[in-house]
Design a protein around this motif. Structure first.
Motif, PDB file in Angstrom:
ATOM      1  N   TYR A  95       0.886  -1.164   0.000  1.00 54.14           N
ATOM      2  CA  TYR A  95       0.000   0.000   0.000  1.00 54.14           C
ATOM      3  C   TYR A  95       0.921   1.210   0.000  1.00 54.14           C
ATOM      4  CZ  TYR A  95      -3.366  -3.468   1.581  1.00 54.14           C
ATOM      5  OH  TYR A  95      -4.151  -4.590   1.683  1.00 54.14           O
ATOM      6  N   THR A  96       0.846   2.029  -1.036  1.00 54.94           N
ATOM      7  CA  THR A  96       1.746   3.164  -1.139  1.00 54.94           C
ATOM      8  C   THR A  96       0.970   4.444  -1.445  1.00 54.94           C
ATOM      9  OG1 THR A  96       3.696   4.063  -2.261  1.00 54.94           O
ATOM     10  CG2 THR A  96       2.231   2.677  -3.585  1.00 54.94           C
ATOM     11  N   THR A  97       1.494   5.545  -0.958  1.00 58.99           N
ATOM     12  CA  THR A  97       0.875   6.842  -1.236  1.00 58.99           C
ATOM     13  C   THR A  97       1.394   7.443  -2.527  1.00 58.99           C
ATOM     14  OG1 THR A  97       2.551   7.997   0.070  1.00 58.99           O
ATOM     15  CG2 THR A  97       0.514   7.317   1.218  1.00 58.99           C
ATOM     16  N   ASP A  98       2.421   6.826  -3.136  1.00 57.52           N
ATOM     17  CA  ASP A  98       2.997   7.325  -4.398  1.00 57.52           C
ATOM     18  C   ASP A  98       3.524   6.139  -5.191  1.00 57.52           C
ATOM     19  OD1 ASP A  98       4.519   8.418  -6.475  1.00 57.52           O
ATOM     20  OD2 ASP A  98       5.369   9.999  -5.222  1.00 57.52           O
ATOM     21  N   ILE A  99       2.690   5.621  -6.080  1.00 55.79           N
ATOM     22  CA  ILE A  99       3.064   4.409  -6.808  1.00 55.79           C
ATOM     23  C   ILE A  99       4.270   4.638  -7.716  1.00 55.79           C
ATOM     24  CG2 ILE A  99       1.564   4.598  -8.833  1.00 55.79           C
ATOM     25  CD1 ILE A  99       0.826   1.570  -8.132  1.00 55.79           C
ATOM     26  N   ASP A 100       4.438   5.837  -8.262  1.00 53.61           N
ATOM     27  CA  ASP A 100       5.598   6.113  -9.114  1.00 53.61           C
ATOM     28  C   ASP A 100       6.896   6.043  -8.315  1.00 53.61           C
ATOM     29  OD1 ASP A 100       4.055   6.446 -11.442  1.00 53.61           O
ATOM     30  OD2 ASP A 100       3.683   8.552 -10.951  1.00 53.61           O
ATOM     31  N   ALA A 101       6.911   6.651  -7.145  1.00 53.39           N
ATOM     32  CA  ALA A 101       8.099   6.597  -6.287  1.00 53.39           C
ATOM     33  C   ALA A 101       8.350   5.165  -5.834  1.00 53.39           C
ATOM     34  CB  ALA A 101       7.934   7.524  -5.089  1.00 53.39           C
ATOM     35  N   PHE A 102       7.292   4.439  -5.540  1.00 57.35           N
ATOM     36  CA  PHE A 102       7.452   3.040  -5.138  1.00 57.35           C
ATOM     37  C   PHE A 102       8.076   2.222  -6.267  1.00 57.35           C
ATOM     38  CE2 PHE A 102       5.885  -1.325  -5.085  1.00 57.35           C
ATOM     39  CZ  PHE A 102       6.468  -1.761  -3.908  1.00 57.35           C
ATOM     40  N   MET A 103       7.617   2.420  -7.487  1.00 52.46           N
ATOM     41  CA  MET A 103       8.171   1.669  -8.624  1.00 52.46           C
ATOM     42  C   MET A 103       9.653   1.999  -8.820  1.00 52.46           C
ATOM     43  SD  MET A 103       5.711  -0.260  -9.451  1.00 52.46           S
ATOM     44  CE  MET A 103       6.138  -0.967 -11.022  1.00 52.46           C
ATOM     45  N   ARG A 104      10.046   3.224  -8.583  1.00 42.50           N
ATOM     46  CA  ARG A 104      11.465   3.600  -8.705  1.00 42.50           C
ATOM     47  C   ARG A 104      12.314   2.944  -7.614  1.00 42.50           C
ATOM     48  NH1 ARG A 104       8.977   8.499 -10.059  1.00 42.50           N
ATOM     49  NH2 ARG A 104       9.304   9.361  -7.978  1.00 42.50           N
ATOM     50  N   ALA A 105      11.689   2.536  -6.529  1.00 46.10           N
ATOM     51  CA  ALA A 105      12.413   1.877  -5.429  1.00 46.10           C
ATOM     52  C   ALA A 105      12.358   0.352  -5.553  1.00 46.10           C
ATOM     53  CB  ALA A 105      11.827   2.319  -4.085  1.00 46.10           C
ATOM     54  N   GLY A 106      11.848  -0.152  -6.649  1.00 43.93           N
ATOM     55  CA  GLY A 106      11.636  -1.587  -6.831  1.00 43.93           C
ATOM     56  C   GLY A 106      12.879  -2.442  -6.735  1.00 43.93           C
ATOM     57  N   GLU A 107      14.035  -1.897  -7.118  1.00 46.03           N
ATOM     58  CA  GLU A 107      15.261  -2.704  -7.086  1.00 46.03           C
ATOM     59  C   GLU A 107      15.634  -3.125  -5.662  1.00 46.03           C
ATOM     60  OE1 GLU A 107      16.677   1.377  -6.155  1.00 46.03           O
ATOM     61  OE2 GLU A 107      15.292   0.605  -7.671  1.00 46.03           O
ATOM     62  N   ILE A 108      15.149  -2.409  -4.668  1.00 44.08           N
ATOM     63  CA  ILE A 108      15.446  -2.771  -3.278  1.00 44.08           C
ATOM     64  C   ILE A 108      14.906  -4.161  -2.966  1.00 44.08           C
ATOM     65  CG2 ILE A 108      14.983  -2.192  -0.853  1.00 44.08           C
ATOM     66  CD1 ILE A 108      14.982   0.761  -1.778  1.00 44.08           C
ATOM     67  N   ARG A 109      13.761  -4.505  -3.545  1.00 47.22           N
ATOM     68  CA  ARG A 109      13.180  -5.835  -3.295  1.00 47.22           C
ATOM     69  C   ARG A 109      14.136  -6.948  -3.703  1.00 47.22           C
ATOM     70  NH1 ARG A 109       7.212  -6.828  -5.032  1.00 47.22           N
ATOM     71  NH2 ARG A 109       8.303  -8.783  -5.159  1.00 47.22           N
ATOM     72  N   ASN A 110      14.980  -6.701  -4.709  1.00 45.84           N
ATOM     73  CA  ASN A 110      15.931  -7.731  -5.155  1.00 45.84           C
ATOM     74  C   ASN A 110      16.962  -8.063  -4.080  1.00 45.84           C
ATOM     75  OD1 ASN A 110      14.667  -7.883  -7.644  1.00 45.84           O
ATOM     76  ND2 ASN A 110      15.971  -6.297  -8.513  1.00 45.84           N
ATOM     77  N   GLU A 111      17.139  -7.190  -3.110  1.00 41.71           N
ATOM     78  CA  GLU A 111      18.052  -7.452  -2.003  1.00 41.71           C
ATOM     79  C   GLU A 111      17.411  -8.378  -0.959  1.00 41.71           C
ATOM     80  OE1 GLU A 111      19.389  -3.717  -0.358  1.00 41.71           O
ATOM     81  OE2 GLU A 111      19.441  -2.819  -2.373  1.00 41.71           O
ATOM     82  N   TYR A 112      16.099  -8.531  -1.008  1.00 40.29           N
ATOM     83  CA  TYR A 112      15.368  -9.288   0.001  1.00 40.29           C
ATOM     84  C   TYR A 112      14.729 -10.564  -0.547  1.00 40.29           C
ATOM     85  CZ  TYR A 112      16.004  -5.219   2.907  1.00 40.29           C
ATOM     86  OH  TYR A 112      16.568  -4.205   3.647  1.00 40.29           O
ATOM     87  N   PHE A 113      14.453 -10.588  -1.842  1.00 41.19           N
ATOM     88  CA  PHE A 113      13.754 -11.720  -2.445  1.00 41.19           C
ATOM     89  C   PHE A 113      14.494 -12.197  -3.687  1.00 41.19           C
ATOM     90  CE2 PHE A 113      10.497  -9.031  -0.452  1.00 41.19           C
ATOM     91  CZ  PHE A 113       9.986  -9.932   0.466  1.00 41.19           C
ATOM     92  N   ALA A 114      14.313 -13.472  -4.000  1.00 42.97           N
ATOM     93  CA  ALA A 114      14.866 -14.072  -5.210  1.00 42.97           C
ATOM     94  C   ALA A 114      13.799 -15.010  -5.778  1.00 42.97           C
ATOM     95  CB  ALA A 114      16.145 -14.843  -4.884  1.00 42.97           C
ATOM     96  N   ALA A 115      14.015 -15.493  -6.964  1.00 41.71           N
ATOM     97  CA  ALA A 115      13.084 -16.452  -7.561  1.00 41.71           C
ATOM     98  C   ALA A 115      13.047 -17.713  -6.698  1.00 41.71           C
ATOM     99  CB  ALA A 115      13.517 -16.778  -8.977  1.00 41.71           C
ATOM    100  N   PRO A 116      11.907 -18.294  -6.489  1.00 41.22           N
ATOM    101  CA  PRO A 116      10.615 -17.889  -7.025  1.00 41.22           C
ATOM    102  C   PRO A 116      10.077 -16.678  -6.269  1.00 41.22           C
ATOM    103  CG  PRO A 116      10.330 -19.784  -5.589  1.00 41.22           C
ATOM    104  CD  PRO A 116      11.811 -19.512  -5.669  1.00 41.22           C
ATOM    105  N   TRP A 117       9.735 -15.643  -7.012  1.00 41.14           N
ATOM    106  CA  TRP A 117       9.290 -14.374  -6.437  1.00 41.14           C
ATOM    107  C   TRP A 117       7.946 -14.526  -5.740  1.00 41.14           C
ATOM    108  CZ3 TRP A 117      13.238 -11.259  -6.692  1.00 41.14           C
ATOM    109  CH2 TRP A 117      14.130 -11.358  -7.759  1.00 41.14           C
ATOM    110  N   PRO A 118       7.728 -13.780  -4.660  1.00 43.27           N
ATOM    111  CA  PRO A 118       6.400 -13.782  -4.032  1.00 43.27           C
ATOM    112  C   PRO A 118       5.365 -13.190  -4.989  1.00 43.27           C
ATOM    113  CG  PRO A 118       8.030 -12.686  -2.613  1.00 43.27           C
ATOM    114  CD  PRO A 118       8.678 -12.918  -3.940  1.00 43.27           C
ATOM    115  N   VAL A 119       4.129 -13.651  -4.870  1.00 46.95           N
ATOM    116  CA  VAL A 119       3.053 -12.986  -5.597  1.00 46.95           C
ATOM    117  C   VAL A 119       2.893 -11.608  -4.971  1.00 46.95           C
ATOM    118  CG1 VAL A 119       1.892 -15.106  -6.281  1.00 46.95           C
ATOM    119  CG2 VAL A 119       1.227 -13.994  -4.170  1.00 46.95           C
ATOM    120  N   THR A 120       2.527 -10.639  -5.785  1.00 53.66           N
ATOM    121  CA  THR A 120       2.559  -9.253  -5.326  1.00 53.66           C
ATOM    122  C   THR A 120       1.357  -8.480  -5.845  1.00 53.66           C
ATOM    123  OG1 THR A 120       4.964  -9.322  -5.391  1.00 53.66           O
ATOM    124  CG2 THR A 120       3.957  -7.156  -5.322  1.00 53.66           C
ATOM    125  N   THR A 121       0.786  -7.675  -4.966  1.00 51.57           N
ATOM    126  CA  THR A 121      -0.241  -6.706  -5.346  1.00 51.57           C
ATOM    127  C   THR A 121       0.216  -5.360  -4.814  1.00 51.57           C
ATOM    128  OG1 THR A 121      -2.000  -8.359  -5.230  1.00 51.57           O
ATOM    129  CG2 THR A 121      -2.668  -6.043  -5.074  1.00 51.57           C
TER     130      THR A 121
END
Length: 138
Positions: free
Chosen positions: A80-106
């Motif tokens: 849940y984000t207040t700024d989806i554009d800023a959240f998408m720009r921060a997406g690479e951070i998730r790669n530091e925490y998750f790897a394939a198989p990736w969690p399902v995401t909404t």
């Protein structure tokens, strides 16, 4: 063990997520939505989406570790984000925490979270193998 499902009958994931995840024999854990608070309950990264995403994922990691789990046990996330554009720009951070198989995401953009300085809240569902699961002290 979490198994990713990415059927060829739907669009291919364009980022670090799977279309579905199968859960096995472990302990299912539903995490409360985590936000960018430190151990003392103070907001980390006011106005900084990258800092808030990182702190929020660190909080999820800490909750998982308290039960013997790790981030690879997470199979579902809701952002849940207040700024989806800023959240998408921060997406690479998730790669530091998750790897394939990736969690399902909404991901959902909201007007605001419970405090006006919070930019992101993430809920998670995980399956911790029973061989590692430990019930936290009350």
């Amino acid at each position: 063990m979490i198994d990713a499902v990415n059927p060829s009958t739907v669009w291919s994931p364009f980022g670090p997520f799977s279309m579905a995840a199968l859960q096995g024999d472990g302990q299912i854990v539903h995490l409360k939505g985590q936000v960018s608070l430190d151990q003392q309950g103070k907001i980390v990264g006011r106005g900084n989406m990258h800092a808030q995403v990182r702190q929020t994922l660190e909080n999820i990691r800490a909750v998982m570790a308290s039960m013997g789990g790790d981030m690879s046990d997470v199979f579902s996330l809701v952002h849940y984000t207040t700024d989806i554009d800023a959240f998408m720009r921060a997406g690479e951070i998730r790669n530091e925490y998750f790897a394939a198989p990736w969690p399902v995401t909404t991901t959902v953009q909201v007007v605001r979270l419970y405090h006006q300085d919070l930019l992101i809240e993430i809920t998670a569902t995980a399956e911790i193998p029973r061989s590692r699961f430990r019930r936290p002290a009350s």
